[in-house]
Every structure is written in structure tokens, then in C-alpha cells.
Design an enzyme around this catalytic site. Structure first.
Site, PDB file in Angstrom:
ATOM      1  N   CYS A 109      31.816  49.284  49.549  1.00 32.49           N
ATOM      2  CA  CYS A 109      31.147  48.102  48.984  1.00 32.49           C
ATOM      3  C   CYS A 109      30.397  47.277  50.028  1.00 32.49           C
ATOM      4  CB  CYS A 109      32.171  47.246  48.248  1.00 32.49           C
ATOM      5  SG  CYS A 109      33.057  48.200  47.015  1.00 32.49           S
ATOM      6  N   HIS A 244      27.749  41.533  46.896  1.00 35.86           N
ATOM      7  CA  HIS A 244      28.216  42.779  46.278  1.00 35.86           C
ATOM      8  C   HIS A 244      28.717  42.454  44.871  1.00 35.86           C
ATOM      9  CE1 HIS A 244      30.465  46.242  45.240  1.00 35.86           C
ATOM     10  NE2 HIS A 244      31.630  45.646  45.376  1.00 35.86           N
ATOM     11  N   ASN A 274      30.091  47.872  38.540  1.00 34.77           N
ATOM     12  CA  ASN A 274      30.193  47.797  40.002  1.00 34.77           C
ATOM     13  C   ASN A 274      29.856  49.182  40.564  1.00 34.77           C
ATOM     14  OD1 ASN A 274      31.203  48.046  42.629  1.00 34.77           O
ATOM     15  ND2 ASN A 274      32.965  46.742  42.269  1.00 34.77           N
TER      16      ASN A 274
HETATM   17  C1  LIG Z   1      40.861  43.104  38.637  1.00 40.50           C
HETATM   18  C2  LIG Z   1      40.870  41.596  38.405  1.00 40.50           C
HETATM   19  C3  LIG Z   1      39.586  41.199  37.668  1.00 40.50           C
HETATM   20  C4  LIG Z   1      42.040  41.243  37.510  1.00 40.50           C
HETATM   21  O1  LIG Z   1      42.080  39.850  37.322  1.00 40.50           O
HETATM   22  P1  LIG Z   1      43.487  39.053  37.322  1.00 40.50           P
HETATM   23  O2  LIG Z   1      43.259  37.699  36.777  1.00 40.50           O
HETATM   24  O3  LIG Z   1      44.103  39.249  38.668  1.00 40.50           O
HETATM   25  O4  LIG Z   1      44.236  39.938  36.247  1.00 40.50           O
HETATM   26  P2  LIG Z   1      45.688  39.825  35.759  1.00 40.50           P
HETATM   27  O5  LIG Z   1      46.251  41.208  35.859  1.00 40.50           O
HETATM   28  O6  LIG Z   1      46.469  38.684  36.362  1.00 40.50           O
HETATM   29  O7  LIG Z   1      45.417  39.487  34.223  1.00 40.50           O
HETATM   30  C5  LIG Z   1      44.899  38.238  33.742  1.00 40.50           C
HETATM   31  C6  LIG Z   1      44.309  38.480  32.380  1.00 40.50           C
HETATM   32  O8  LIG Z   1      43.084  39.193  32.469  1.00 40.50           O
HETATM   33  C7  LIG Z   1      43.159  40.404  31.734  1.00 40.50           C
HETATM   34  N1  LIG Z   1      42.362  41.409  32.438  1.00 40.50           N
HETATM   35  C8  LIG Z   1      42.508  41.845  33.707  1.00 40.50           C
HETATM   36  N2  LIG Z   1      41.565  42.754  33.997  1.00 40.50           N
HETATM   37  C9  LIG Z   1      40.814  42.882  32.884  1.00 40.50           C
HETATM   38  C10 LIG Z   1      39.706  43.676  32.527  1.00 40.50           C
HETATM   39  N3  LIG Z   1      39.135  44.523  33.401  1.00 40.50           N
HETATM   40  N4  LIG Z   1      39.193  43.578  31.288  1.00 40.50           N
HETATM   41  C11 LIG Z   1      39.733  42.736  30.375  1.00 40.50           C
HETATM   42  N5  LIG Z   1      40.784  41.954  30.649  1.00 40.50           N
HETATM   43  C12 LIG Z   1      41.325  42.033  31.880  1.00 40.50           C
HETATM   44  C13 LIG Z   1      44.636  40.719  31.658  1.00 40.50           C
HETATM   45  O9  LIG Z   1      44.944  41.533  30.549  1.00 40.50           O
HETATM   46  C14 LIG Z   1      45.216  39.332  31.490  1.00 40.50           C
HETATM   47  O10 LIG Z   1      45.016  38.896  30.154  1.00 40.50           O
HETATM   48  P3  LIG Z   1      46.082  37.952  29.385  1.00 40.50           P
HETATM   49  O11 LIG Z   1      46.079  36.651  30.171  1.00 40.50           O
HETATM   50  O12 LIG Z   1      45.519  37.828  28.010  1.00 40.50           O
HETATM   51  O13 LIG Z   1      47.382  38.676  29.486  1.00 40.50           O
HETATM   52  C15 LIG Z   1      41.022  40.805  39.732  1.00 40.50           C
HETATM   53  O14 LIG Z   1      42.274  41.078  40.314  1.00 40.50           O
HETATM   54  C16 LIG Z   1      39.941  41.126  40.676  1.00 40.50           C
HETATM   55  O15 LIG Z   1      38.829  40.639  40.559  1.00 40.50           O
HETATM   56  N6  LIG Z   1      40.223  41.977  41.716  1.00 40.50           N
HETATM   57  C17 LIG Z   1      39.225  42.510  42.580  1.00 40.50           C
HETATM   58  C18 LIG Z   1      38.894  43.901  42.099  1.00 40.50           C
HETATM   59  C19 LIG Z   1      37.534  44.366  42.493  1.00 40.50           C
HETATM   60  O16 LIG Z   1      36.551  43.702  42.286  1.00 40.50           O
HETATM   61  N7  LIG Z   1      37.478  45.567  43.042  1.00 40.50           N
HETATM   62  C20 LIG Z   1      36.267  46.146  43.406  1.00 40.50           C
HETATM   63  C21 LIG Z   1      36.226  46.383  44.856  1.00 40.50           C
HETATM   64  S1  LIG Z   1      35.092  45.399  45.696  1.00 40.50           S
END
Ligand SMILES: CC(C)(COP(=O)(O)OP(=O)(O)OC[C@H]1O[C@@H](n2cnc3c(N)ncnc32)[C@H](O)[C@@H]1OP(=O)(O)O)[C@@H](O)C(=O)NCCC(=O)NCCS
Length: 317
Positions: A109, A244, A274
Site C-alpha cells: 500500500c 492510500h 482498495n
Molecule cells: C476493518 C475495519 C474497517 C473494521 O472496523 P472496526 O470498527 O474495527 O470493526 P469492528 O470489528 O469493531 O466492528 C464494528 C462494526 O462494523 C462492522 N463492520 C466491520 N467491518 C465491516 C465491513 N467491511 N462491512 C460492513 N460492516 C463492517 C461490524 O460488523 C460491527 O458492526 P456492529 O456494530 O453492528 O456489530 C477497521 O479495523 C479498519 O479500518 N482496519 C484497517 C484495515 C485496512 O484498511 N486494511 C487495508 C490495508 S492498508
């Protein structure tokens, strides 16, 4: 320095409706609300990253004298083979001369920024005069069918950038960083020298989403500050911050934390997801196509992710 830019998206599409059918309580709207993505473009079964890079590269080279290119960098984490270097294969396929240096750059990335930094150094040192930087990844082939946290995020794409010393679009103020302490947070363990093939199973991507999120919140604000300091610019002197395109949830968090106005913070992932090393050039190309770039504009480019690894620079359009 940056002369021209082309992009390629594969034909296959994976929509939120299709994903929601297999993912229980994640509806199409919920996936969009969290990720900012409605559909991802997916490479064909026999379409490799190098095939997509070839399409973007051929588009870039259309009508140009191919013999004037003397360096090719292929930035990808999905190369054709363990060896040889895919850039050598692309040198031949693109009809470039044998006086062309060719290297692979297996960075994810932040790969576009690393590629630009290398290109910048090669051009300033006089090692290269016309360089093609290709980015291409097919993460879709590494994702387990039922892995909803990664399946919702990643799409496939390729871009090609022509860099030359005499272009008025200047690059400067590079800042690069890495932290292998987070290597396990985004990793494909099998298929390399340490683990080899795993009982005939295809290599699979693992992502620790919350840890990647924490890492970006920890690193990116300082990275932006370092690029601005190096460029001797104030935050409000910047016309665009092109980050990114990881996912909307993460990007919006960073935008608010950095106090960047929405209109200076383009998001370009709704229709492609992404795309790893291709997100920054895809976003730049979209800004350009839609007439939002004017000569002299100052753009901060910021990449971060797998490695862990990060990089930023200033691009004066
Ligand atoms: C993956 C990511 C979006 C998840 O978000 P989060 O808030 O940590 O997610 P959680 O597991 O705590 O879940 C929070 C809520 O979002 C939902 N959720 C998480 N990912 C989701 C997705 N992809 N689509 C829909 N809902 C999602 C969960 O089901 C949960 O819902 P609820 O509150 O109704 O139960 C976040 O951790 C993130 O941005 N990580 C970086 C990942 C990334 O960008 N990687 C690429 C490499 S650069």
C-alpha cells in the site's frame, strides 16, 4: 518528473449485493457505510497482475518511442513467478529496448510512494532518463472465499506512470518508514521460502484489521507533518491530500484527526475498492480526468500499510 499516467481496471465486478448474500448480517448498505465501497473490480481467472500492468503500460506507451525508455519498475506483491523478475518479462512484452534496467518492487500500500522515491533518485543520479513505474496487484486471488473483512475491501487494478527529468510536475520531500514489528498483521505466510506451499492449499491473506487501523492512526499524522516540514509548507497551502485508499472508515478517521477539509481529501474507492499499490495513481488520474488538477497545485501523497511500511511526498502538478 511525472509526465503522464494511465490506469487499467479488470472487467470482473464483485458487488456488495453479491457479498451480502454470503455474509449474513452484513447488508450491502452496511458494507458501503463502513468501507465506502460499492463494488470491486476482479481480475479474470487467468489474468495476472503483469497482464493488467501490461494493459496500463501499453496504453501509456501508445504512439511513443519505446526505445527512449531506459528503466522499468514493476511494483507488485503478486508477481508471476518467484523468479525471474516480472519487470524483465514486462520489458520484453512492452517492446522496450534491452538497454532498459528492470526491477520488481514487492511493496504494497505504500508501494507507489516507494516507487516514486526510487524513480526520483534514479533520474536525479542520471542512471535513468525515461522510466516507467507500473503498479499492479491481484489480492482477490489471495483472499479466502469466506473472509468477509478482506473480501469487502480489496479490488484488483493496475497503473502506469511515466517519469522523466524534464517534466514540470515535480516530486520532492520524500519521507519513508517501516516497522517489521507489525509484519504478521497483514501477511500471506505460505508460498515463500520460509513456509513453502501449505499441503497444496493456495496461499491466503490474513489481516488483523484493528491493528492496521491503530498503526495508521499512530503513524500517518506524523508522516504528513514530516512531509510538510520537509517541503516548508503549512497545511493550508496544500491543494489536495491524496491518501492510500484503504477504506472510508479509516480515511474519514484520519481526515478528521488531521483537520483536512473534505474538498481537499479525495476519496476514490467506491467503484474499485482498495487496490493496494494502485490507489494513489488511480485517485490522481480521477482528479485529472475530472478537471480538478491545475498546473502548480500542491498535492501531498501518503501511502501506508502492509510491511508495515509507509511513505509520503509532495507532488507539484
Ligand atoms: C476493518 C475495519 C474497517 C473494521 O472496523 P472496526 O470498527 O474495527 O470493526 P469492528 O470489528 O469493531 O466492528 C464494528 C462494526 O462494523 C462492522 N463492520 C466491520 N467491518 C465491516 C465491513 N467491511 N462491512 C460492513 N460492516 C463492517 C461490524 O460488523 C460491527 O458492526 P456492529 O456494530 O453492528 O456489530 C477497521 O479495523 C479498519 O479500518 N482496519 C484497517 C484495515 C485496512 O484498511 N486494511 C487495508 C490495508 S492498508
Amino acid at each position: 518528473m511525472l509526465k503522464n499516467l494511465t490506469t487499467y481496471l479488470p472487467e470482473g465486478r464483485l458487488t456488495n449485493d453479491e457479498l451480502a448474500m454470503g455474509f449474513g448480517n452484513w447488508t450491502a448498505e452496511k458494507i458501503f457505510a463502513k468501507t465506502g465501497i460499492r463494488e470491486r473490480r476482479i481480475a479474470g481467472q487467468h489474468e495476472c497482475a503483469s497482464d493488467m500492468a501490461f494493459r496500463a503500460g501499453a496504453d501509456l506507451l501508445e504512439g511513443k518511442d519505446r526505445q527512449c525508455f531506459d528503466f522499468i519498475i514493476f511494483c507488485s506483491q503478486t508477481p508471476d513467478y518467484l523468479l525471474p523478475t516480472t519487470a524483465c518479462i514486462l520489458q520484453r512484452r512492452l517492446g522496450l529496448g534491452t538497454g532498459c534496467g528492470a526491477i520488481d518492487l514487492p511493496v504494497g500500500c505504500s508501494g507507489y510512494i516507494y516507487g516514486l522515491a526510487l524513480a526520483h533518485a534514479l533520474l536525479l543520479a542520471g542512471t535513468a532518463t525515461n522510466l516507467i513505474l507500473l503498479t499492479a496487484d491481484t489480492y482477490s486471488k489471495l483472499i479466502a472465499e469466506g473472509d468477509k473483512s478482506t473480501r469487502t475491501l480489496f479490488g484488483d487494478a493496475a497503473t502506469a506512470t511515466w517519469l522523466t527529468k524534464d517534466s514540470s510536475r515535480r516530486l520532492s520531500s520524500f519521507v519513508l518508514g517501516s516497522d517489521g514489528g507489525g509484519a504478521d498483521d497483514l501477511i500471506v505466510k505460505s508460498g515463500g521460502a520460509r513456509h513453502g506451499a501449505e499441503n497444496g492449499k493456495p496461499p491466503t491473506l490474513f489481516m488483523n484489521g484493528p491493528e492496521i487501523f491503530n498503526f495508521t492512526v499512530r503513524i500517518v499524522p506524523g508522516l504528513v507533518r514530516d512531509v510538510l516540514n520537509k517541503a516548508r509548507l503549512q497545511p493550508d497551502e496544500i491543494d489536495y491530500y491524496v491518501f492510500h485508499q484503504a477504506n472510508a472508515f479509516l480515511l474519514e478517521h484520519l481526515r478528521v484527526k488531521l483537520n483536512i477539509p473534505r474538498e481537499k481529501f479525495p476519496m476514490h474507492l467506491e467503484e474499485c475498492g482498495n487496490t493496494v499499490s494502485s490507489t494513489i495513481p488511480l485517485t490522481l488520474a480521477d482528479l485529472d480526468r475530472s478537471g480538478r488538477l491545475q498546473p502548480g497545485m500542491k498535492i501531498v501523497l501518503i501511502g501506508f500499510g502492509v510491511g508495515l511500511s509507509w511513505g509520503g511526498c509532495l507532488l507539484k502538478w
